[in-house]
Design a protein around this motif. Structure first.
Motif, PDB file in Angstrom:
ATOM      1  N   ARG A 184     -24.360 -14.245  15.007  1.00 11.36           N
ATOM      2  CA  ARG A 184     -23.878 -13.782  16.320  1.00 11.36           C
ATOM      3  C   ARG A 184     -22.381 -14.069  16.431  1.00 11.36           C
ATOM      4  O   ARG A 184     -21.960 -15.026  17.083  1.00 11.36           O
ATOM      5  CB  ARG A 184     -24.668 -14.448  17.446  1.00 11.36           C
ATOM      6  CG  ARG A 184     -26.101 -13.947  17.506  1.00 11.36           C
ATOM      7  CD  ARG A 184     -26.865 -14.455  18.707  1.00 11.36           C
ATOM      8  NE  ARG A 184     -27.217 -15.837  18.599  1.00 11.36           N
ATOM      9  CZ  ARG A 184     -28.385 -16.353  19.046  1.00 11.36           C
ATOM     10  NH1 ARG A 184     -29.298 -15.561  19.590  1.00 11.36           N
ATOM     11  NH2 ARG A 184     -28.625 -17.639  18.937  1.00 11.36           N
ATOM     12  N   PRO A 185     -21.564 -13.241  15.824  1.00 15.60           N
ATOM     13  CA  PRO A 185     -20.124 -13.537  15.726  1.00 15.60           C
ATOM     14  C   PRO A 185     -19.333 -13.384  17.014  1.00 15.60           C
ATOM     15  O   PRO A 185     -18.179 -13.811  17.072  1.00 15.60           O
ATOM     16  CB  PRO A 185     -19.652 -12.539  14.671  1.00 15.60           C
ATOM     17  CG  PRO A 185     -20.616 -11.409  14.740  1.00 15.60           C
ATOM     18  CD  PRO A 185     -21.949 -12.038  15.062  1.00 15.60           C
ATOM     19  N   ARG A 186     -19.866 -12.733  18.021  1.00 23.17           N
ATOM     20  CA  ARG A 186     -19.171 -12.537  19.300  1.00 23.17           C
ATOM     21  C   ARG A 186     -17.803 -11.868  19.111  1.00 23.17           C
ATOM     22  O   ARG A 186     -16.820 -12.232  19.759  1.00 23.17           O
ATOM     23  CB  ARG A 186     -18.999 -13.861  20.042  1.00 23.17           C
ATOM     24  CG  ARG A 186     -20.293 -14.495  20.549  1.00 23.17           C
ATOM     25  CD  ARG A 186     -20.012 -15.623  21.520  1.00 23.17           C
ATOM     26  NE  ARG A 186     -19.352 -15.104  22.706  1.00 23.17           N
ATOM     27  CZ  ARG A 186     -18.531 -15.843  23.469  1.00 23.17           C
ATOM     28  NH1 ARG A 186     -18.250 -17.089  23.154  1.00 23.17           N
ATOM     29  NH2 ARG A 186     -17.979 -15.302  24.547  1.00 23.17           N
ATOM     30  N   GLY A 187     -17.747 -10.882  18.235  1.00 26.05           N
ATOM     31  CA  GLY A 187     -16.515 -10.121  18.054  1.00 26.05           C
ATOM     32  C   GLY A 187     -15.509 -10.761  17.119  1.00 26.05           C
ATOM     33  O   GLY A 187     -14.420 -10.217  16.928  1.00 26.05           O
ATOM     34  N   LEU A 215     -24.299 -24.339  13.142  1.00 22.78           N
ATOM     35  CA  LEU A 215     -23.058 -23.663  13.524  1.00 22.78           C
ATOM     36  C   LEU A 215     -22.725 -22.511  12.585  1.00 22.78           C
ATOM     37  O   LEU A 215     -22.284 -21.444  13.032  1.00 22.78           O
ATOM     38  CB  LEU A 215     -21.902 -24.665  13.554  1.00 22.78           C
ATOM     39  CG  LEU A 215     -22.002 -25.756  14.630  1.00 22.78           C
ATOM     40  CD1 LEU A 215     -20.815 -26.709  14.541  1.00 22.78           C
ATOM     41  CD2 LEU A 215     -22.093 -25.157  16.028  1.00 22.78           C
ATOM     42  N   VAL A 216     -22.934 -22.711  11.287  1.00 20.25           N
ATOM     43  CA  VAL A 216     -22.687 -21.623  10.337  1.00 20.25           C
ATOM     44  C   VAL A 216     -23.638 -20.460  10.609  1.00 20.25           C
ATOM     45  O   VAL A 216     -23.237 -19.286  10.605  1.00 20.25           O
ATOM     46  CB  VAL A 216     -22.838 -22.111   8.883  1.00 20.25           C
ATOM     47  CG1 VAL A 216     -22.799 -20.924   7.912  1.00 20.25           C
ATOM     48  CG2 VAL A 216     -21.730 -23.108   8.536  1.00 20.25           C
ATOM     49  N   THR A 217     -24.912 -20.779  10.844  1.00 18.45           N
ATOM     50  CA  THR A 217     -25.894 -19.740  11.142  1.00 18.45           C
ATOM     51  C   THR A 217     -25.483 -18.938  12.367  1.00 18.45           C
ATOM     52  O   THR A 217     -25.575 -17.697  12.388  1.00 18.45           O
ATOM     53  CB  THR A 217     -27.282 -20.357  11.351  1.00 18.45           C
ATOM     54  OG1 THR A 217     -27.678 -21.057  10.170  1.00 18.45           O
ATOM     55  CG2 THR A 217     -28.314 -19.290  11.678  1.00 18.45           C
ATOM     56  N   GLU A 218     -25.023 -19.627  13.392  1.00 22.44           N
ATOM     57  CA  GLU A 218     -24.592 -18.953  14.617  1.00 22.44           C
ATOM     58  C   GLU A 218     -23.385 -18.062  14.350  1.00 22.44           C
ATOM     59  O   GLU A 218     -23.324 -16.920  14.814  1.00 22.44           O
ATOM     60  CB  GLU A 218     -24.260 -19.991  15.689  1.00 22.44           C
ATOM     61  CG  GLU A 218     -24.054 -19.425  17.075  1.00 22.44           C
ATOM     62  CD  GLU A 218     -25.314 -18.806  17.664  1.00 22.44           C
ATOM     63  OE1 GLU A 218     -25.181 -17.893  18.514  1.00 22.44           O
ATOM     64  OE2 GLU A 218     -26.426 -19.225  17.283  1.00 22.44           O
ATOM     65  N   ALA A 219     -22.421 -18.555  13.595  1.00 23.02           N
ATOM     66  CA  ALA A 219     -21.220 -17.773  13.288  1.00 23.02           C
ATOM     67  C   ALA A 219     -21.567 -16.525  12.483  1.00 23.02           C
ATOM     68  O   ALA A 219     -20.947 -15.472  12.652  1.00 23.02           O
ATOM     69  CB  ALA A 219     -20.214 -18.631  12.519  1.00 23.02           C
ATOM     70  N   LEU A 257     -15.962 -19.527  12.042  1.00 20.81           N
ATOM     71  CA  LEU A 257     -16.064 -20.860  11.435  1.00 20.81           C
ATOM     72  C   LEU A 257     -14.878 -21.728  11.836  1.00 20.81           C
ATOM     73  O   LEU A 257     -15.035 -22.922  12.132  1.00 20.81           O
ATOM     74  CB  LEU A 257     -16.132 -20.727   9.914  1.00 20.81           C
ATOM     75  CG  LEU A 257     -17.387 -20.029   9.359  1.00 20.81           C
ATOM     76  CD1 LEU A 257     -17.212 -19.731   7.874  1.00 20.81           C
ATOM     77  CD2 LEU A 257     -18.632 -20.885   9.590  1.00 20.81           C
ATOM     78  N   GLU A 258     -13.695 -21.132  11.854  1.00 20.99           N
ATOM     79  CA  GLU A 258     -12.508 -21.889  12.268  1.00 20.99           C
ATOM     80  C   GLU A 258     -12.610 -22.296  13.733  1.00 20.99           C
ATOM     81  O   GLU A 258     -12.264 -23.435  14.108  1.00 20.99           O
ATOM     82  CB  GLU A 258     -11.249 -21.062  12.040  1.00 20.99           C
ATOM     83  CG  GLU A 258      -9.968 -21.803  12.411  1.00 20.99           C
ATOM     84  CD  GLU A 258      -8.719 -20.981  12.128  1.00 20.99           C
ATOM     85  OE1 GLU A 258      -7.623 -21.571  12.113  1.00 20.99           O
ATOM     86  OE2 GLU A 258      -8.844 -19.754  11.925  1.00 20.99           O
ATOM     87  N   HIS A 259     -13.098 -21.395  14.579  1.00 22.48           N
ATOM     88  CA  HIS A 259     -13.242 -21.692  16.003  1.00 22.48           C
ATOM     89  C   HIS A 259     -14.198 -22.857  16.228  1.00 22.48           C
ATOM     90  O   HIS A 259     -13.881 -23.787  16.991  1.00 22.48           O
ATOM     91  CB  HIS A 259     -13.761 -20.444  16.719  1.00 22.48           C
ATOM     92  CG  HIS A 259     -14.026 -20.640  18.181  1.00 22.48           C
ATOM     93  ND1 HIS A 259     -13.034 -20.934  19.086  1.00 22.48           N
ATOM     94  CD2 HIS A 259     -15.198 -20.601  18.895  1.00 22.48           C
ATOM     95  CE1 HIS A 259     -13.554 -21.055  20.298  1.00 22.48           C
ATOM     96  NE2 HIS A 259     -14.849 -20.866  20.210  1.00 22.48           N
ATOM     97  N   TYR A 260     -15.325 -22.843  15.549  1.00 19.69           N
ATOM     98  CA  TYR A 260     -16.269 -23.946  15.710  1.00 19.69           C
ATOM     99  C   TYR A 260     -15.682 -25.246  15.184  1.00 19.69           C
ATOM    100  O   TYR A 260     -15.909 -26.324  15.768  1.00 19.69           O
ATOM    101  CB  TYR A 260     -17.589 -23.629  15.006  1.00 19.69           C
ATOM    102  CG  TYR A 260     -18.421 -22.585  15.732  1.00 19.69           C
ATOM    103  CD1 TYR A 260     -18.263 -22.362  17.094  1.00 19.69           C
ATOM    104  CD2 TYR A 260     -19.354 -21.809  15.052  1.00 19.69           C
ATOM    105  CE1 TYR A 260     -19.000 -21.408  17.760  1.00 19.69           C
ATOM    106  CE2 TYR A 260     -20.108 -20.849  15.712  1.00 19.69           C
ATOM    107  CZ  TYR A 260     -19.927 -20.651  17.062  1.00 19.69           C
ATOM    108  OH  TYR A 260     -20.671 -19.703  17.722  1.00 19.69           O
ATOM    109  N   GLY A 261     -14.924 -25.167  14.087  1.00 15.76           N
ATOM    110  CA  GLY A 261     -14.267 -26.365  13.586  1.00 15.76           C
ATOM    111  C   GLY A 261     -13.298 -26.947  14.599  1.00 15.76           C
ATOM    112  O   GLY A 261     -13.220 -28.173  14.784  1.00 15.76           O
TER     113      GLY A 261
END
Length: 269
Positions: free
Chosen positions: A175-178, A168-172, A185-189
């Motif tokens: 590829r931040p998606r804006g 998840l950290v790698t993805e954030a 990181l907060e969104h995934y949490g």
């Protein structure tokens, strides 16, 4: 999401739950993130797949053709379920795909204690990023390739966190998606918390809370919000005394600094 998108999201989530027991969850999550990237990059494809007037079988047929030689059968099934559903806007479809990617990624740790640990790891890494400007700059530098950022995250976290946290950290980061990194990181949490059917309360306090104090606070907040509450404790000497609690957009400020600020506002008024 609201209305038709909310109903579609619920249906897609139920289908994911049916598929997960027979799938490799880590592979499914990683491949669904690739689907999210594809939909994000191909605007015309995204708009066509989200158009309600287009035939659902044609949509799933196109997605199958695009993906079947590149990803596992489970990923094709989930992707087809997503594009067959109806969405109020194309963004909702991509958000749903991202949500399914997160849910699949954390599927191997779906018990209360380990999901709590995963939430804690995401929260702590976000706090480190906020406190270390040089690290944040390295992780978000425009001149650094995605491969370079991925390698940096590996160096920082490999062997030190849950594999799902690393993914998840790698993805954030890559590829931040804006979103800003901290927002990602907060969104995934928050998605992890939703998957665990809990809310997350960010508690700022001047001194660490004892286990008994945390348990008592968790009980009070669970009763207030009607759902099990996970606590992220942020020890901040600037709080002075008391604590502030953030749950989503709601702030409960019981700090001395907060009360003094309120007095000043009233005097100024």
């Amino acid at each position: 999401m609201r209305g038709i998108s909310r109903r579609s999201l619920d249906a897609v989530t139920r289908r994911l739950d049916d598929i997960l027991p027979s799938a490799n969850a880590a592979t499914l999550g990683h491949e669904l993130f690739e689907v999210v990237a594809l939909l994000g990059e191909e605007r015309s494809l995204r708009r066509w797949l989200a158009e309600p007037a287009n035939d659902a079988d044609s949509k799933s047929g196109l997605v199958s053709e695009l993906l079947e030689s590149r990803v596992s059968p489970a990923t094709v099934l989930v992707a087809c379920d997503i594009v067959r559903a109806e969405w109020s806007r194309s963004r909702d479809m991509v958000d749903a795909a991202e949500r399914m990617a997160v849910y699949a990624t954390v599927a191997s740790v779906e018990n209360e204690q380990r999901l709590g640990e995963l939430e804690d790891e995401l929260f702590r890494f976000r706090r480190i990023v906020e406190a270390e400007p040089e690290l944040r700059a390295a992780l978000t530098a425009e001149g650094t390739t995605a491969e370079g950022k991925r390698a940096l995250v590996q160096d920082l976290l490999s062997g030190k966190t849950n594999a799902s946290t690393l993914e998840l950290v790698t993805e954030a980061v890559t590829r931040p998606r804006g979103r800003k990194l901290e927002q990602g990181l907060e969104h995934y949490g928050q998605l992890v918390a939703e998957r665990a059917q809990r809310y997350v309360a960010v508690v700022r306090t001047a001194a660490p809370l004892s286990a008994q104090q945390q348990e008592r606070l968790q009980t009070v907040l669970t009763r207030r919000y009607g759902r099990t509450m996970h606590l992220n404790i942020d020890v901040d000497p600037q709080v002075v005394g008391g604590m502030s609690i953030h749950v989503g957009d709601e702030v409960i400020d019981g700090t001395i600094a907060g009360r003094l600020a309120e007095v000043r506002r009233r005097l100024a008024g």
